[in-house]
Every structure is written in structure tokens, then in C-alpha cells.
Design an enzyme around this catalytic site. Structure first.
Site, PDB file in Angstrom:
ATOM      1  N   ARG A  93       0.848  -1.189   0.000  1.00 59.78           N
ATOM      2  CA  ARG A  93       0.000   0.000   0.000  1.00 59.78           C
ATOM      3  C   ARG A  93       0.889   1.246   0.000  1.00 59.78           C
ATOM      4  O   ARG A  93       1.909   1.288   0.701  1.00 59.78           O
ATOM      5  CB  ARG A  93      -0.888   0.049   1.254  1.00 59.78           C
ATOM      6  CG  ARG A  93      -2.068  -0.904   1.232  1.00 59.78           C
ATOM      7  CD  ARG A  93      -3.143  -0.509   0.210  1.00 59.78           C
ATOM      8  NE  ARG A  93      -4.273  -1.419   0.222  1.00 59.78           N
ATOM      9  CZ  ARG A  93      -4.400  -2.509  -0.538  1.00 59.78           C
ATOM     10  NH1 ARG A  93      -3.459  -2.834  -1.420  1.00 59.78           N
ATOM     11  NH2 ARG A  93      -5.482  -3.270  -0.448  1.00 59.78           N
ATOM     12  N   HIS A 120      -0.980  -0.324  -9.586  1.00 57.50           N
ATOM     13  CA  HIS A 120      -1.663  -1.201  -8.622  1.00 57.50           C
ATOM     14  C   HIS A 120      -2.179  -2.485  -9.308  1.00 57.50           C
ATOM     15  O   HIS A 120      -3.365  -2.796  -9.261  1.00 57.50           O
ATOM     16  CB  HIS A 120      -2.826  -0.448  -7.932  1.00 57.50           C
ATOM     17  CG  HIS A 120      -3.237  -1.060  -6.628  1.00 57.50           C
ATOM     18  ND1 HIS A 120      -3.594  -0.329  -5.533  1.00 57.50           N
ATOM     19  CD2 HIS A 120      -3.339  -2.365  -6.237  1.00 57.50           C
ATOM     20  CE1 HIS A 120      -3.910  -1.135  -4.529  1.00 57.50           C
ATOM     21  NE2 HIS A 120      -3.756  -2.384  -4.934  1.00 57.50           N
TER      22      HIS A 120
HETATM   23  N1  LIG Z   1      -0.701  -4.251  -4.942  1.00 56.74           N
HETATM   24  C1  LIG Z   1      -1.601  -5.193  -4.980  1.00 56.74           C
HETATM   25  O1  LIG Z   1      -2.125  -5.494  -6.037  1.00 56.74           O
HETATM   26  C2  LIG Z   1      -1.938  -5.950  -3.722  1.00 56.74           C
HETATM   27  C3  LIG Z   1      -2.591  -7.192  -3.848  1.00 56.74           C
HETATM   28  C4  LIG Z   1      -2.830  -7.943  -2.689  1.00 56.74           C
HETATM   29  C5  LIG Z   1      -2.455  -7.445  -1.449  1.00 56.74           C
HETATM   30  N2  LIG Z   1      -1.846  -6.222  -1.371  1.00 56.74           N
HETATM   31  C6  LIG Z   1      -1.454  -5.704  -0.047  1.00 56.74           C
HETATM   32  O2  LIG Z   1      -0.590  -6.625   0.588  1.00 56.74           O
HETATM   33  C7  LIG Z   1      -0.873  -6.603   1.981  1.00 56.74           C
HETATM   34  C8  LIG Z   1      -0.358  -7.853   2.639  1.00 56.74           C
HETATM   35  O3  LIG Z   1      -1.175  -8.950   2.265  1.00 56.74           O
HETATM   36  P1  LIG Z   1      -1.090 -10.347   3.016  1.00 56.74           P
HETATM   37  O4  LIG Z   1      -2.216 -11.155   2.527  1.00 56.74           O
HETATM   38  O5  LIG Z   1       0.265 -10.930   2.886  1.00 56.74           O
HETATM   39  O6  LIG Z   1      -1.320  -9.906   4.548  1.00 56.74           O
HETATM   40  P2  LIG Z   1      -1.339 -10.813   5.833  1.00 56.74           P
HETATM   41  O7  LIG Z   1      -1.412 -12.263   5.489  1.00 56.74           O
HETATM   42  O8  LIG Z   1      -2.352 -10.232   6.755  1.00 56.74           O
HETATM   43  O9  LIG Z   1       0.124 -10.584   6.463  1.00 56.74           O
HETATM   44  C9  LIG Z   1       0.520  -9.391   7.027  1.00 56.74           C
HETATM   45  C10 LIG Z   1       1.930  -9.521   7.576  1.00 56.74           C
HETATM   46  O10 LIG Z   1       2.337  -8.235   8.047  1.00 56.74           O
HETATM   47  C11 LIG Z   1       2.757  -8.364   9.397  1.00 56.74           C
HETATM   48  N3  LIG Z   1       2.441  -7.160  10.163  1.00 56.74           N
HETATM   49  C12 LIG Z   1       1.235  -6.561  10.316  1.00 56.74           C
HETATM   50  N4  LIG Z   1       1.364  -5.490  11.130  1.00 56.74           N
HETATM   51  C13 LIG Z   1       2.650  -5.427  11.494  1.00 56.74           C
HETATM   52  C14 LIG Z   1       3.398  -4.571  12.341  1.00 56.74           C
HETATM   53  N5  LIG Z   1       2.829  -3.559  12.993  1.00 56.74           N
HETATM   54  N6  LIG Z   1       4.723  -4.803  12.479  1.00 56.74           N
HETATM   55  C15 LIG Z   1       5.313  -5.843  11.859  1.00 56.74           C
HETATM   56  N7  LIG Z   1       4.664  -6.692  11.034  1.00 56.74           N
HETATM   57  C16 LIG Z   1       3.352  -6.490  10.869  1.00 56.74           C
HETATM   58  C17 LIG Z   1       1.998  -9.542   9.951  1.00 56.74           C
HETATM   59  O11 LIG Z   1       2.669 -10.034  11.099  1.00 56.74           O
HETATM   60  P3  LIG Z   1       2.143 -11.348  11.875  1.00 56.74           P
HETATM   61  O12 LIG Z   1       2.461 -12.508  10.955  1.00 56.74           O
HETATM   62  O13 LIG Z   1       2.946 -11.363  13.101  1.00 56.74           O
HETATM   63  O14 LIG Z   1       0.674 -11.160  12.096  1.00 56.74           O
HETATM   64  C18 LIG Z   1       2.016 -10.497   8.749  1.00 56.74           C
HETATM   65  O15 LIG Z   1       3.236 -11.197   8.720  1.00 56.74           O
HETATM   66  C19 LIG Z   1      -2.395  -6.442   2.016  1.00 56.74           C
HETATM   67  O16 LIG Z   1      -2.824  -5.906   3.254  1.00 56.74           O
HETATM   68  C20 LIG Z   1      -2.655  -5.501   0.875  1.00 56.74           C
HETATM   69  O17 LIG Z   1      -2.653  -4.169   1.355  1.00 56.74           O
HETATM   70  C21 LIG Z   1      -1.589  -5.476  -2.475  1.00 56.74           C
END
Ligand SMILES: NC(=O)c1ccc[n+]([C@@H]2O[C@H](COP(=O)([O-])OP(=O)(O)OC[C@H]3O[C@@H](n4cnc5c(N)ncnc54)[C@H](OP(=O)(O)O)[C@@H]3O)[C@@H](O)[C@H]2O)c1
Length: 311
Positions: free
Chosen positions: A226, A274
């Protein structure tokens, strides 16, 4: 009857969603915003960037399904009905797309294609030294669904991969760090930083003047999560000073990126609109239909969001 409302700016996908859901939910009453019908009948909303205040209009809403993996587009609604569970989309097809993006961007910088692109424009036939892959350290910031898949695939290519998360993790082949204490060590190891964090109160602006300075001199930043995670003026200053040698950005603070924004023309920035992971109804329908089935059967939901954590 399951009354499901689709709310998305991609209205061209409505017919696909209707067909795919009908094949899985036989008593489906499928509606598309703004034709939501009687508001008191809507039970389940599938949403991407719904207008603020809209979800509060459905008094019998039982489930909000995000049409994206992130949920910041839902949680930033001040009128969001707080008692309704939110599930995010976790689709293996989308995770694979995200990893492809990360691999492409990391290889772009690792193999110096950023410099060779310029050499071609200058008609310059010149070889550059190539660091050994095993000595190139890649930091994956966020080790969730996308981060962990990226980390494994980068490690399989031979990179020295570090991961950072909120809570401690053990992932074979990856050096895992966590929390505020692990952040400085993690950043100092990240010759190429790949951002896979959700945008939350705790992570907004996490890549700023101070944390960019903690990255090695001449490092690279890949942001496919993001735009709000990165303070763009600080990134631009680090790119101008050469401390950050290049950035590959799929997301920006403001989207679409305004035409006069300096990121468009910065020589060391690659931009995409994006598209790192695109929701494909054909594959996204499975986890969504499964959660609707679970809701109706009274079974625990998958991929439930914790609104206090913001992801
Ligand atoms: N550009 C695009 O097209 C696109 C597409 C899909 C997703 N995205 C973005 O990618 C993001 C990540 O997706 P995901 O499915 O991988 O998310 P996810 O499975 O919820 O994983 C989030 C990771 O971030 C860590 N995290 C969250 N808050 C934190 C903090 N304060 N300090 C340190 N680490 C933290 C979490 O730690 P823990 O493991 O300890 O909980 C987890 O490892 C989405 O939220 C979305 O915004 C973008």
C-alpha cells in the site's frame, strides 16, 4: 435465501460474480450496488472500496467480504458497522501474482536491468559487476500470506532472505525477525526491501526518513502493498541522495498518481498502476463462497480480520 450485494467500481465483473456464486449457492439472491433493493434484506456484502457510510445502511448485515487481500479500504469508513465480521480475500492465485511481481522487481535490480536500460538508450555496450546471488540480502517486510510465499520463492532462487513480522515466526530457510526490536537489524540486512505489510495504524508511514536511513547505502525498495506505508517525499529525498538506488512501486499514496507527481519521471523509479495482484472472480469465488457457506452453517469463518489490529 442468501441475499448478497456486490459493491465494486468494477461493475463489468458483476455478471461473472453472479454466475460463479450461483453455481455454488443455489438459493442466492444476488444484487449489485446501487440496486441493493430493500436494505433490510441484505445479509452479505462483497466489497471493494465501498462509499463511506454505505455498509451502515444494512441493518441485517451479517458478513462483509473484502474483494481485496487488504482491508484498509473498509476499515477507513468511520461509519463501518463494527459488530459485523469482516473476512479478507486470501486467494492462492493472487498470492502467486504478488510473488511474480516481487521476483520480477528483485531480479530487475539484482541483475542491474535498471542500469542496462539506460545503457541501451545511450547505445553503450558495457558490462557491470554482478554480486553473487547468495550474498544479496532481500528483506521481506510482512511475512503473511504474500510475504511468506515471496520469501520462499526468493530463497529458492538463492537469495539470502530475511523476514519481518509483528509476532515471532519460524520459517525454514528464512532468517525471521519481528517487532520494533527486530526492525533495525532487519532493515540493516535488506539490500533489496520488499514491502508486503497491511496498511494499519501501526504501519502507516513505516518507511520514512529514519527507516530509509537504516537501509544499507545503495539499497532498493519494492512496494507492492500500500502507498500509505511509505512517506513518498522521504523516499524521493533518499533516491535523490543516492542512499536508495532504486524503487519499484505498484502503489502510491494517492491513486491514480497525479500526472505532475515527481515519481512518474524519477530516473530510478519503476511504476505500475496497482496491478501486482488482481482479483480474479474465477479463483476468488472459492474462498468467498466457502465463507458464505460457513456463515450459514454457523461454522468458524476463515481469514477473519481483527479490526483492532487492522488486518
Ligand atoms: N498491490 C496489490 O495489487 C496488492 C494485492 C494484494 C495485497 N496487497 C497488499 O498486501 C498486503 C499484505 O497482504 P497479506 O495477505 O500478505 O497480509 P497478511 O497475510 O495479513 O500478512 C501481514 C503480515 O504483516 C505483518 N504485520 C502486520 N502489522 C505489522 C506490524 N505492525 N509490524 C510488523 N509486522 C506487521 C503480519 O505479522 P504477523 O504474521 O505477526 O501477524 C504479517 O506477517 C495487504 O494488506 C494488501 O494491502 C496489495
Amino acid at each position: 435465501m442468501a441475499v448478497v450485494l456486490l459493491v465494486t467500481p468494477r461493475t463489468n465483473e458483476a455478471a461473472d460474480w453472479a454466475r460463479l456464486l450461483r453455481a455454488r449457492i443455489h438459493d442466492l439472491d444476488f444484487r449489485v450496488h446501487p440496486d441493493s433493493g430493500e436494505a433490510g434484506e441484505v445479509e452479505i456484502v462483497l466489497a471493494w472500496k465501498p462509499p463511506h457510510g454505505l455498509l451502515a445502511r444494512f441493518p441485517r448485515l451479517r458478513l462483509i467480504c473484502s474483494l481485496g487481500m487488504g482491508v484498509d479500504h473498509l476499515l477507513d469508513d468511520p461509519d463501518l458497522p463494527r459488530s459485523v465480521p469482516i473476512v479478507r480475500l486470501v486467494d492462492s492465485n493472487m498470492i502467486e501474482q504478488m510473488s511474480e511481481y516481487a521476483l520480477y522487481a528483485v531480479l530487475h535490480f539484482h541483475r542491474r536491468f535498471d542500469v542496462y536500460e539506460r545503457f541501451q538508450r545511450e547505445r553503450r555496450w558495457q558490462e557491470l559487476p554482478l554480486p553473487h546471488t547468495r550474498s544479496r540480502r532481500v528483506g521481506v517486510m510482512g511475512m503473511g500470506a504474500t510475504g511468506e510465499d515471496c520469501a520462499h520463492k526468493l530463497a529458492a532462487l538463492g537469495f539470502a532472505v530475511f523476514g519481518w513480522s509483528r509476532t515471532p515466526k519460524r520459517v525454514p530457510g528464512i532468517t525471521c525477525l519481528h517487532g520494533a526490536d527486530g526492525l533495525t537489524v532487519f532493515l540493516a540486512q535488506s539490500d533489496i526491501l520488499v514491502i508486503c505489510l497491511p496498511l494499519t495504524r501501526a504501519t502507516a508511514g513505516i518507511l520514512n526518513e529514519r527507516t530509509l536511513r537504516a537501509l544499507p547505502q545503495g539499497s532498493y525498495v519494492v512496494n507492492m502493498a500500500r502507498g500509505g506505508l511509505v512517506i513518498e517525499k522521504d523516499l524521493l529525498a533518499s533516491l535523490d541522495s543516492g542512499h536508495i538506488a532504486g524503487a519499484f512501486l505498484d502503489v502510491t499514496e494517492e491513486e491514480p498518481l497525479p500526472a505532475d507527481h515527481p515519481l512518474w519521471t524519477h530516473p530510478n523509479v519503476r511504476l505500475t498502476p496497482h496491478i501486482a495482484g488482481l482479483t480474479n472472480p474465477q479463483t476468488a469465488v472459492e474462498p468467498i463462497a466457502e465463507n458464505i457457506r460457513r456463515l450459514r452453517a454457523g461454522e468458524p469463518l476463515h481469514d477473519l480480520v481483527d479490526p483492532a489490529l487492522g488486518y
